[in-house]
Structures are given as structure tokens and as C-alpha cells.
Design a protein around this motif. Sequence first.
Motif, mmCIF file in Angstrom:
data_model
loop_
_atom_site.group_PDB
_atom_site.id
_atom_site.type_symbol
_atom_site.label_atom_id
_atom_site.label_comp_id
_atom_site.label_asym_id
_atom_site.label_seq_id
_atom_site.Cartn_x
_atom_site.Cartn_y
_atom_site.Cartn_z
ATOM 1 N N LYS A 191 0.682 -1.172 0.093
ATOM 2 C CA LYS A 191 0.004 -0.079 0.066
ATOM 3 C C LYS A 191 0.925 1.344 -0.072
ATOM 4 O O LYS A 191 1.902 1.208 0.652
ATOM 5 N N ASN A 192 0.465 2.226 -0.819
ATOM 6 C CA ASN A 192 1.169 3.570 -0.804
ATOM 7 C C ASN A 192 0.452 4.724 -0.319
ATOM 8 O O ASN A 192 -0.796 4.957 -0.890
ATOM 9 N N TRP A 193 0.795 5.273 0.690
ATOM 10 C CA TRP A 193 -0.124 6.345 0.942
ATOM 11 C C TRP A 193 0.651 7.676 0.909
ATOM 12 O O TRP A 193 1.809 7.944 0.859
ATOM 13 N N GLY A 197 -0.332 12.854 4.251
ATOM 14 C CA GLY A 197 -1.664 12.930 4.910
ATOM 15 C C GLY A 197 -2.026 14.313 5.050
ATOM 16 O O GLY A 197 -1.378 15.463 5.322
ATOM 17 N N GLU A 253 5.332 -0.451 8.150
ATOM 18 C CA GLU A 253 4.932 0.756 7.590
ATOM 19 C C GLU A 253 6.306 1.546 7.577
ATOM 20 O O GLU A 253 7.064 1.677 8.528
#
Length: 77
Positions: free
Chosen positions: A21-23, A26, A46
Motif C-alpha cells: 500500500k502506498n499512502w 496525510g 510501515e
Amino acid sequence: MKLVFGDIVVVENNLIGVVVKNWGRGSNGREPHVEVYVRSYRTIQEYPISEVERYLVRHKELSDEDMEYQEMAVEQE
């Protein structure tokens, strides 16, 4: 560096993993980060994007020689 699902990466200097998963950044201004399945830990960890390198060698863990090659190749990108 842009990483996507399935990219093989190096984390913690010598561990191999796969991006799951690529965030993006934020709302709290946090550095973009990725979730990586790390083979040696057998779990998802993470990492900030700045601590992840694209994988350029094909072993479970990098030897000293492999780490030197990895560093030289990343510097040329």
C-alpha cells in the motif's frame, strides 16, 4: 521516487519486501509512506518513503557486495 503495489524494495538497509500500500501525504503534513510486506519478518511494516529503496538485486537479504551495488545504482537514478 514513486512506488506502486507489487514493487520489490529494500528496507532497513538489507531486508527485502514488497509494497502492499502506498499512502500520500496525510492531512497532518506527514511524509508520504508505504506499507511493505517484509519477508524476513513475515509481516507488513510501515516505512516513510525516504527509507525505502527500489530493489535491484535478487536475494532474500543483501550481502555486503550487493549493498554496495544497490547504493551505486540508486545514486545513478
